[in-house]
Design an enzyme around this catalytic site. Structure first.
Site, PDB file in Angstrom:
ATOM      1  N   CYS A   1     -26.241  -1.736  -1.108  1.00  0.00           N
ATOM      2  CA  CYS A   1     -25.135  -2.386  -0.397  1.00  0.00           C
ATOM      3  C   CYS A   1     -25.576  -3.736   0.161  1.00  0.00           C
ATOM      4  CB  CYS A   1     -24.636  -1.485   0.725  1.00  0.00           C
ATOM      5  SG  CYS A   1     -23.327  -2.230   1.724  1.00  0.00           S
TER       6      CYS A   1
ATOM      7  N   CYS B   1     -26.175   6.715   4.323  1.00  0.00           N
ATOM      8  CA  CYS B   1     -25.432   6.304   3.128  1.00  0.00           C
ATOM      9  C   CYS B   1     -26.354   6.210   1.915  1.00  0.00           C
ATOM     10  CB  CYS B   1     -24.748   4.959   3.373  1.00  0.00           C
ATOM     11  SG  CYS B   1     -23.782   4.379   1.966  1.00  0.00           S
TER      12      CYS B   1
ATOM     13  N   CYS C   1     -25.178   3.520   8.062  1.00  0.00           N
ATOM     14  CA  CYS C   1     -25.900   3.060   6.867  1.00  0.00           C
ATOM     15  C   CYS C   1     -27.105   3.940   6.539  1.00  0.00           C
ATOM     16  CB  CYS C   1     -26.344   1.612   7.051  1.00  0.00           C
ATOM     17  SG  CYS C   1     -24.970   0.440   7.221  1.00  0.00           S
TER      18      CYS C   1
ATOM     19  N   CYS D   1     -18.768   4.758   6.235  1.00  0.00           N
ATOM     20  CA  CYS D   1     -18.691   3.291   6.313  1.00  0.00           C
ATOM     21  C   CYS D   1     -17.672   2.895   7.373  1.00  0.00           C
ATOM     22  CB  CYS D   1     -18.323   2.713   4.944  1.00  0.00           C
ATOM     23  SG  CYS D   1     -18.671   0.954   4.776  1.00  0.00           S
TER      24      CYS D   1
ATOM     25  N   LYS E   1       0.835  -1.208   0.000  1.00  0.00           N
ATOM     26  CA  LYS E   1       0.000   0.000   0.000  1.00  0.00           C
ATOM     27  C   LYS E   1       0.866   1.252   0.000  1.00  0.00           C
ATOM     28  CE  LYS E   1      -1.054   2.280   3.456  1.00  0.00           C
ATOM     29  NZ  LYS E   1      -1.466   2.829   4.771  1.00  0.00           N
TER      30      LYS E   1
END
Length: 305
Positions: free
Chosen positions: A299, A293, A290, A283, A213
Site C-alpha cells: 500500500c 493489513c 495498517c 482501512c 452510488k
C-alpha cells in the site's frame, strides 16, 4: 466498364491474394465521393485506382461484421492499471473472508421484507439506500425496521405525515431533508411507475435524494443488473490510498469513473461490498489498522508514498 476491364481488375486483385485485406482489417472505409469527384475518376480511369477502391469496400464490410458492437470497449485491455492491484485485491478478499462487517449483515441486501411482493421489495431497497447516506449501517437498519413495522409501501409513506416519518427515521443523517426527499420520490413513483422503481440509472438519479452510488446499488440489489461501480466514502478513500486511480480523485463520482476505466467489468459487482467492509474494519478513515493489513507492504499510503 467493358469485359476486358473487368478481367484486368479481377486478375490483378487475385494476384495480390487475401493477405492485404486481412492486414487491413479494422481500417475505416473511405468516405463516399461527391458526384463531381466520381465523374472525374471515371474520366481518368486506371485499373490501379479501381483495385484500391474495391479493397476498401471489402474491408468496410468485414469491419461491420466484426467486434465493434456494444460493450466492445470492455474486451480491450486498459491502457493503464495500478501496480500490484490483483495481489492487493486478493489480500482484501482474504481479510474479508469472514463476512462479518456491518455491511455484510445490515446492507441494502438485508433491509427489505423478503415476504413482500417484488415491487414492494424494490421500493424498500431504494428507501434503505436513501436513508444510508451519511449514516452508519446500524442506524439505517434500525430506521428500516421501524418503517417496515408499519407496513412500508409507497401508499403507506404518502399517508404518513412528515413529523411521524421524521420520528421513524431519526437519527439517520440529514433526516429532515430525507423526509422531504422520501415523500417527493414516493409521489413520483406512484404517479409515473405504478409504485415501482425505475429500471435505469438515468431515471433513478432523476429522483429527489438519489445519487449515483444509490442508483448503481439499486440496479444491482433491486433489479439484479450491474450498471456500474457503486462508490461511497469507503471505496473512494481506499481507492486513493491504494492508488487505484491514475491520479488523485476528489469525489466518489470521480473515483467511480476512474475505476471503471480499468477494473474488469466482472469485478464491478463485487468491489463495493468488499471495500466497504474493508473500510469499516481495517482501512478506517482515521488511524487505519495498517499493522493488521495484508497490504501493508503493497500500500503506497501505508509506506508513506
Amino acid at each position: 466498364m467493358n469485359a476486358a476491364g473487368v478481367r484486368m481488375v479481377v486478375t490483378r486483385a487475385r494476384s495480390r491474394g487475401t493477405g492485404a485485406s486481412l492486414r487491413r482489417r479494422g481500417e475505416k472505409a473511405a468516405p463516399l465521393r461527391s458526384g463531381e469527384a466520381a465523374a472525374e475518376e471515371r474520366k481518368s480511369y486506371s485499373p490501379v485506382k479501381r483495385r484500391r477502391k474495391a479493397q476498401r469496400l471489402s474491408v468496410a464490410y468485414e469491419a461491420s461484421e466484426g467486434e465493434g458492437g456494444e460493450g466492445a470497449e470492455h474486451l480491450q485491455a486498459p491502457s493503464w492499471q495500478p501496480q500490484d492491484w490483483r495481489q492487493q485485491l486478493d489480500n482484501i478478499r482474504t481479510m474479508r473472508s469472514g463476512k462479518d462487517a456491518p455491511v455484510d449483515q445490515l446492507g441494502a441486501e438485508h433491509c427489505f421484507d423478503p415476504s413482500a411482493s417484488p415491487k414492494v421489495r424494490r421500493y424498500q431497497v431504494l428507501l434503505s439506500l436513501m436513508l444510508s447516506s451519511q449514516t452508519k449501517d446500524q442506524v439505517t437498519a434500525g430506521a428500516m425496521q421501524r418503517l417496515r413495522a408499519r407496513g412500508l409501501t409507497v401508499d403507506s409513506i404518502l399517508q404518513t405525515d412528515d413529523s411521524t416519518l421524521g420520528a421513524l427515521i431519526y437519527p439517520v443523517g440529514f433526516w429532515r431533508s430525507k423526509v422531504k426527499y422520501i415523500k417527493q420520490t414516493s409521489a413520483i413513483l406512484q404517479q409515473r411507475y405504478d409504485g415501482d422503481i425505475p429500471a435505469s440509472v438515468a431515471e433513478l438519479v432523476a429522483l429527489p435524494g438519489v445519487g449515483p452510488k444509490m442508483a448503481h446499488l439499486a440496479m444491482a440489489v433491486a433489479w439484479g443488473t450491474v450498471s456500474g461501480i457503486a462508490v461511497d466514502t469507503h471505496v473512494h478513500r481506499i481507492a486513493n490510498r491504494l492508488r487505484w486511480t491514475k491520479k488523485a480523485t476528489k469525489s466518489p463520482e470521480e473515483t467511480r469513473r476512474a475505476l471503471e476505466e480499468w477494473l474488469p467489468r466482472e469485478l464491478w459487482s463485487e468491489i463495493n461490498g468488499l471495500l466497504v467492509g474493508f473500510g469499516q474494519q481495517t482501512c478506517l478513515p482515521i488511524r487505519p489498522r495498517c499493522q493488521a493489513c495484508l497490504n501493508r507492504a503493497l500500500c503506497p499510503a501505508a509506506r508513506g508514498l
